[in-house]
Write a protein that holds these residues in place. Structure first.
Motif, PDB file in Angstrom:
ATOM      1  N   TYR A 110      -5.027  -7.225   7.702  1.00  0.00           N
ATOM      2  CA  TYR A 110      -4.657  -6.454   6.504  1.00  0.00           C
ATOM      3  C   TYR A 110      -5.087  -7.155   5.222  1.00  0.00           C
ATOM      4  O   TYR A 110      -4.587  -8.235   4.897  1.00  0.00           O
TER       5      TYR A 110
ATOM      6  N   ASN B 188       7.339   6.085   5.678  1.00  0.00           N
ATOM      7  CA  ASN B 188       5.948   6.378   5.302  1.00  0.00           C
ATOM      8  C   ASN B 188       4.897   6.103   6.364  1.00  0.00           C
ATOM      9  O   ASN B 188       3.702   6.192   6.075  1.00  0.00           O
ATOM     10  N   THR B 189       5.299   5.761   7.595  1.00  0.00           N
ATOM     11  CA  THR B 189       4.307   5.207   8.516  1.00  0.00           C
ATOM     12  C   THR B 189       3.894   6.148   9.649  1.00  0.00           C
ATOM     13  O   THR B 189       2.724   6.234  10.005  1.00  0.00           O
TER      14      THR B 189
ATOM     15  N   PHE C 152       1.587  -0.452   1.397  1.00  0.00           N
ATOM     16  CA  PHE C 152       2.502  -0.187   2.516  1.00  0.00           C
ATOM     17  C   PHE C 152       3.897   0.216   2.032  1.00  0.00           C
ATOM     18  O   PHE C 152       4.727   0.622   2.824  1.00  0.00           O
TER      19      PHE C 152
ATOM     20  N   TYR D 252       7.753  -4.794  -1.343  1.00  0.00           N
ATOM     21  CA  TYR D 252       7.689  -4.469   0.080  1.00  0.00           C
ATOM     22  C   TYR D 252       8.593  -5.384   0.908  1.00  0.00           C
ATOM     23  O   TYR D 252       8.348  -6.589   1.002  1.00  0.00           O
TER      24      TYR D 252
ATOM     25  N   LYS E 296       9.815   4.332   9.406  1.00  0.00           N
ATOM     26  CA  LYS E 296       9.425   3.062   8.783  1.00  0.00           C
ATOM     27  C   LYS E 296      10.087   1.978   9.610  1.00  0.00           C
ATOM     28  O   LYS E 296      11.291   2.033   9.859  1.00  0.00           O
TER      29      LYS E 296
ATOM     30  N   HIS F 202       4.546  -4.347  15.173  1.00  0.00           N
ATOM     31  CA  HIS F 202       4.299  -2.994  14.688  1.00  0.00           C
ATOM     32  C   HIS F 202       4.304  -1.957  15.798  1.00  0.00           C
ATOM     33  O   HIS F 202       4.643  -0.797  15.568  1.00  0.00           O
TER      34      HIS F 202
HETATM   35  C1  V55 Z   1       1.614  -0.844   8.916  1.00  0.00           C
HETATM   36  C2  V55 Z   1       1.884   0.041   7.896  1.00  0.00           C
HETATM   37  C3  V55 Z   1       3.058  -0.097   7.180  1.00  0.00           C
HETATM   38  C4  V55 Z   1       3.932  -1.105   7.490  1.00  0.00           C
HETATM   39  C5  V55 Z   1       3.651  -1.974   8.505  1.00  0.00           C
HETATM   40  O1  V55 Z   1      -0.540  -0.041   9.432  1.00  0.00           O
HETATM   41  C6  V55 Z   1       2.479  -1.849   9.224  1.00  0.00           C
HETATM   42  C7  V55 Z   1       0.395  -0.743   9.707  1.00  0.00           C
HETATM   43  C8  V55 Z   1       2.670   1.851   5.878  1.00  0.00           C
HETATM   44  O2  V55 Z   1       3.421   0.712   6.155  1.00  0.00           O
HETATM   45  O3  V55 Z   1       5.064  -1.237   6.764  1.00  0.00           O
END
Ligand code: V55
Ligand code: FE
Length: 475
Positions: A303, A116-117, A55, A97, A130, A216
């Motif tokens: 996750y 990146n999301t 992530f 992270y 992000k 999220h």
């Molecule tokens: C997600 C992805 C992230 C994150 C928090 O898929 C949640 C969910 C790519 O980073 O920081």
């Protein structure tokens, strides 16, 4: 190589920024399909530090630009403040992270965003998102980073988080967004706000959460906003040991919070729900009496990369996502929450026709394993679910293919709901991840792709994607 499962996101690093003009097309680009399919995912600029998770890879944005039957491909890293500093130093400077305590002293005060999301079009720019930071703004045509910390002309302080899942209100065109841990690292505040189509912040309020955790995504309806809090909680002890921001605390309940749009937030009600996980909204709407919040839900930690707080190993079976409908009365009470599983499809990345973000809607689209296959992880499908009939239609990909999250592209601005195309990337596991863009008729998914756009190389990793119609580009 990608992690399991073979449907959904593919995380294999690529690093190469790629331009391909006039990609070869098998089949035919549909008449009337004109616009851009954008996506982003983590593509570590340097190998992840020990203990860090995928992530935290730097955001690499890509675009399939489709026009006049031709397709040009381009990908670029987002030039975040973090990326530029690490590029100059030729090494990782923010190694963990969402844990700044291990950062190199040279980057203190810089934005930690990896962008990146998710990518979302706003006015004449692309926002790369992000959830711990403001967006980065990119040029829609070149993917050049315009502003690594985009503050909506100063309306969003540069230390304010901005969700990766804002909604475009179907009625007002407003960009509806929020940021959690809004008043600084670890704060229990969510800021909720709306930016109108001219770029002006037209509403903002703040609410407090029962506990601090990863928020999220959310739900927006005509008159309400809903959060579903799951126990992916902030973990200070873990961070002190040099670990990531979150762990899964299965001893906590989940909560549904509902507040009025355009209010002062004091009407917010948290309704207790059984402990469960899951991240993404499919769709949400209200009918005056009730609010309906359709989302993926897991029995436990969704996750594999986020530890369980009690030290137990990741449980893949209890971490699988199914689409559920949360239904709650809008009478101001705090009981009567119903949670119903809608389909037998395992679908962590569900999408709708985004013109219906805040309205009653009928269709959902998703990548999923074949529900009829006993070896569930081995067959990737794209599916359309139909809430009116509670049925689904599937297209099953050939073997050794990993499918990315699909996006829906309407045939035209005025097309009916679901009338258009489903676009998604297929990585070939037996061709060094060489990728194709698949274009399916969204009303006839089972017939398979009407066009396959071939890349000569791997497509950059993807979490989420977005479709920009031709008429949404600046003149
Ligand atoms: C997600 C992805 C992230 C994150 C928090 O898929 C949640 C969910 C790519 O980073 O920081
Ligand atoms: Fe997401």
């Amino acid at each position: 190589m990608p992690q399991e499962p073979v449907y959904g996101a593919t995380y294999a690093p690529l690093r190469a920024e790629v331009d391909v003009r006039d990609c070869p097309v098998q089949g035919r680009i549909p008449e009337g399909l004109s616009g851009g399919f954008y996506a982003v995912g983590p593509d570590p600029q340097y190998p992840l530090a020990p203990g860090n998770i995928s992530f935290d890879g730097e955001g690499h944005v890509r675009m399939f630009r489709i026009k006049n039957g031709r397709v040009d491909y381009r990908s670029r890293y987002v030039r975040t403040e973090r990326y530029l500093a690490q590029d100059r130093a030729r090494r990782i400077l923010m190694p963990m992270y969402r844990n700044p305590s291990l950062d190199d002293p040279s980057v203190v005060g810089l934005s930690r965003s990896t962008a990146n999301t998710h990518v979302v079009q706003h006015r004449n720019i692309l926002l790369a998102l992000k959830e711990d930071s403001p967006p980065a703004s990119l040029d829609l045509s070149t993917l050049e980073t315009i502003d690594p910390v985009f503050t909506f002309d100063g309306q969003l302080p540069r230390d304010r988080p901005f969700t990766a899942h804002p909604k475009v209100c179907s009625m007002t065109g407003n960009l509806v967004a929020f940021g959690y841990e809004a008043r600084g690292f670890g704060s229990d505040t969510i800021a909720v706000f709306e930016i109108d189509a001219r770029g002006h912040k037209v509403w903002e309020t703040e609410v407090t959460v029962p506990y601090v955790s990863m928020v999220h995504d959310f739900a927006v309806t005509e008159r309400h906003i809903a959060f579903f809090l799951v126990p992916l909680t902030i973990d200070y002890e873990q961070m002190k040991r040099g670990g990531i921001h979150f762990s899964w605390d299965g001893t906590r309940k989940s909560y549904l919070g509902i507040l009025r749009r355009y209010g002062d937030g004091t009407d917010l009600k948290w309704i207790e729900a059984p402990t469960c996980g899951g991240s993404h909204t499919l769709g949400a709407f209200e009918d005056g009496e009730k609010l309906y919040f359709d989302r993926e839900i897991t029995a436990a930690n969704p996750y594999s990369v986020i530890p369980n707080k009690d030290g137990s190993p990741y449980d893949a079976a209890r971490g699988t996502s199914f689409i559920h409908r949360l239904t709650v009365k809008l009478d101001g009470g705090s009981s009567g929450l119903e949670i119903e599983r809608m389909y037998p499809l395992i679908a962590p990345l569900p999408r709708q026709d985004d013109r219906y973000n805040t309205m009653p809607y009928r269709y959902g689209f998703m990548g999923c394993p074949d529900p009829a296959d006993p070896v569930r992880w081995k067959a990737a499908c794209y599916a359309r679910v139909d809430h009116r009939t509670r049925t689904y239609e599937l297209w099953k990909a050939p073997p050794n293919v990993s499918l990315g999250e699909p996006v829906f592209a309407p045939r035209s601005a005025g097309a009916r709901e679901g009338e258009g195309f489903l676009l998604g990337v297929a990585w070939h596991l037996d061709q060094h991840l060489r990728a194709d863009l698949l274009i399916l008729d969204a009303e006839h998914l089972a017939e398979g792709p009407v066009a396959t756009v071939e890349l000569p190389v791997q497509a950059s990793p993807q979490i989420h994607g977005w479709w920009v119609r031709e008429d949404q580009y600046p003149a």
